[in-house]
Scaffold this motif. Structure first.
Motif, short mmCIF file in Angstrom:
data_model
loop_
_atom_site.label_atom_id
_atom_site.label_comp_id
_atom_site.label_asym_id
_atom_site.label_seq_id
_atom_site.Cartn_x
_atom_site.Cartn_y
_atom_site.Cartn_z
N LYS A 87 6.22 -5.08 8.99
CA LYS A 87 7.06 -6.08 8.34
C LYS A 87 8.13 -5.26 7.62
O LYS A 87 9.19 -5.56 7.52
N LEU A 88 7.58 -3.85 7.18
CA LEU A 88 8.56 -3.27 6.39
C LEU A 88 9.72 -2.77 7.29
O LEU A 88 11.09 -2.64 6.84
N LEU A 89 9.42 -2.40 8.60
CA LEU A 89 10.49 -2.07 9.58
C LEU A 89 11.77 -3.19 9.50
O LEU A 89 13.00 -2.99 9.73
N LEU B 278 -1.11 2.92 0.95
CA LEU B 278 0.28 2.20 0.92
C LEU B 278 1.30 2.88 0.47
O LEU B 278 2.42 2.48 0.70
N GLY B 279 0.83 3.95 -0.39
CA GLY B 279 1.83 4.71 -0.90
C GLY B 279 2.88 5.25 0.15
O GLY B 279 4.03 5.61 0.12
N LEU B 280 2.21 5.63 1.42
CA LEU B 280 2.92 6.21 2.38
C LEU B 280 4.12 5.46 2.93
O LEU B 280 5.31 5.67 3.24
N LEU B 281 3.77 4.06 2.97
CA LEU B 281 5.02 3.00 3.19
C LEU B 281 6.09 3.17 2.21
O LEU B 281 7.23 2.95 2.56
N ALA B 282 5.74 3.19 0.90
CA ALA B 282 6.75 3.40 0.17
C ALA B 282 7.58 4.65 0.17
O ALA B 282 8.84 4.35 -0.01
N VAL B 283 6.98 5.51 0.47
CA VAL B 283 7.69 6.90 0.54
C VAL B 283 8.69 6.88 1.74
O VAL B 283 9.76 7.36 1.86
N ILE B 284 8.11 6.17 2.84
CA ILE B 284 8.99 6.05 3.98
C ILE B 284 10.28 5.24 3.67
O ILE B 284 11.30 5.56 3.99
N TYR B 285 10.20 4.21 2.91
CA TYR B 285 11.25 3.23 2.51
C TYR B 285 12.10 4.28 1.75
O TYR B 285 13.60 4.17 1.68
#
Length: 409
Positions: free
Chosen positions: A102-104, A124-131
């Motif tokens: 969904k983030l993608l 989930l912090g990893l997703l924030a870092v990717i963004y």
């Protein structure tokens, strides 16, 4: 133009308790105050551990909800009927994967100024870092529960190798996060040792206007089928295997000689059926089970109780600040809390004299604490709890400070 805020979290409104409740109230406050808010979350399942209607019809698909400044994207995830260490890992992993996709889809659309993730689940912090790396947003990593330590101490994960891998992932998130927050002094100190940076104090709050003391408490008891002379000892919250709620049954058994003493267990969860069966086997007629109460009646319901039990395991009371305690304090209720001396929870309650403290996992101490709670004049302690809620836990105060330091700052 108002700032755009993205929350990535596995729990959200309309879940009535725990992290989902706070995530929902946080984003609603921000949206009501003019911010453009987006949430990537899952379908409400807690504390029942089953996706609730009407969401259950769409639980295997992605959906979008929009209300004013708030847009909510719900993602499918695996929800175990009986949570264990392994199935909880599967739940967290499945949501992280669906949230990633969904983030993608959001990456090329809006640019968010702030991305918030709430622990658990910690990764989930990893997703924030990717963004952050792709779009340059500020990351706020907020810790409600020290998940890795809890999983290790409660033996949910027994592999030292896996625990070390999880800690390495967490250290990477700490390094990349612009701000790290948590909910209590004790947790902040422990996190600061690991993160090597200042920790923002972001405590759980309560709406002190919706939750408040009611004068005619004795009359409320009759609304729920009790006598005005009954003394109600209430546990209200999630009913899980690791919380040690059997101690309530043992207290009821030891104190069954007082026919006015009633033990009320309210809530839902995977362990409730077993607890009900255990109470029946023990022949405990002084233990009554209630389902989760509707939100609009919850203030009345809490005001009806004479004592509110906050049961914690000995190794959890410095890692977890129980969210139910904020509401108990707001209604001017008497909290009986199991927490050992030296823990942050014990220190906080003791400093403000706003509850009765007994040693965790000490059955005799719990029994004696209940007797003390229903026999002594505890009005000063209860009043101190309400005053603390008004001064320190009001949602407007806490969210105003959050806006100033995290969103605007």
């Amino acid at each position: 133009m108002s700032k755009r805020i993205l929350l990535i979290g596995g729990n959200f409104s309309p879940e009535p308790t725990g992290i989902g409740k706070y995530n929902g109230e946080m984003m609603k406050w921000l949206a009501d105050n003019g911010y453009d808010c987006t949430v990537i979350t899952s379908y409400p399942y807690y504390p029942e551990w089953k996706v609730q209607p009407p969401y259950d019809r769409k639980k295997n698909w992605y959906t979008k909800e929009k209300q004013g400044n708030l847009t909510v994207y719900r993602c499918p995830q695996y929800v175990p009927a009986k949570p264990t260490g392994k199935t909880r890992i599967m739940l967290d992993f499945s949501f992280a994967v669906s949230a990633f996709f969904k983030l993608l889809t959001l990456l090329p659309r809006k640019k968010y100024d702030v991305v918030i993730t709430v622990v658990p689940p910690f990764h989930l912090g990893l997703l924030a870092v990717i963004y952050k790396k792709l779009r340059g947003a500020k990351v706020f990593y907020h810790i409600q529960d020290m998940q890795i330590e809890a999983a290790r101490d409660l033996k949910l994960i027994t592999s030292p190798k896996l625990i070390n891998i999880l800690f390495k992932m967490e250290r990477y998130i700490f390094r990349q996060a612009d701000m790290v927050g948590s909910i209590s002094d004790g947790m902040m100190k422990k996190i600061q040792e690991k993160a090597k940076k200042d920790i923002f104090f972001f405590p759980n709050w309560v709406d002190v206007n919706k939750f408040h003391p009611i004068e005619e408490r004795l009359l409320l008891k009759t609304e729920y089928g009790f006598a005005a002379t009954d003394k109600i000892v209430l546990y209200s919250g999630a009913i899980g295997e690791k919380q040690g709620l059997e101690s309530i049954l043992l207290a009821a058994q030891a104190l069954r000689g007082d026919r006015h003493l009633k033990f009320l267990i309210c809530g839902s969860g995977p362990y409730k059926e077993r607890l009900v069966a255990q109470a029946q086997e023990m022949g405990l007629e002084n233990v009554i089970f209630f389902p989760l109460q509707p939100f609009e009646r919850f203030n009345h319901f809490l005001n009806m109780a004479d004592v509110h039990l906050v049961i914690q395991k000995a190794n959890a009371s410095d890692l977890v600040m129980p969210s139910k305690l904020t509401t108990i304090l707001a209604v001017g209720g008497l909290a009986l809390i199991t927490a050992n001396s030296g823990t942050s929870l014990h220190d906080l309650v003791s400093a403000h004299n706003m509850g009765i403290l007994v040693d965790a996992e000490d059955q005799q101490a719990l029994n004696e604490g209940i007797l003390r709670s229903v026999s002594e004049d505890v009005s000063v302690i209860a009043g101190n709890g309400r005053a603390y809620a008004e001064n320190y836990l009001a949602v407007g105060r806490i969210m105003g400070r959050f806006e100033e330091h995290v969103v605007v700052g």
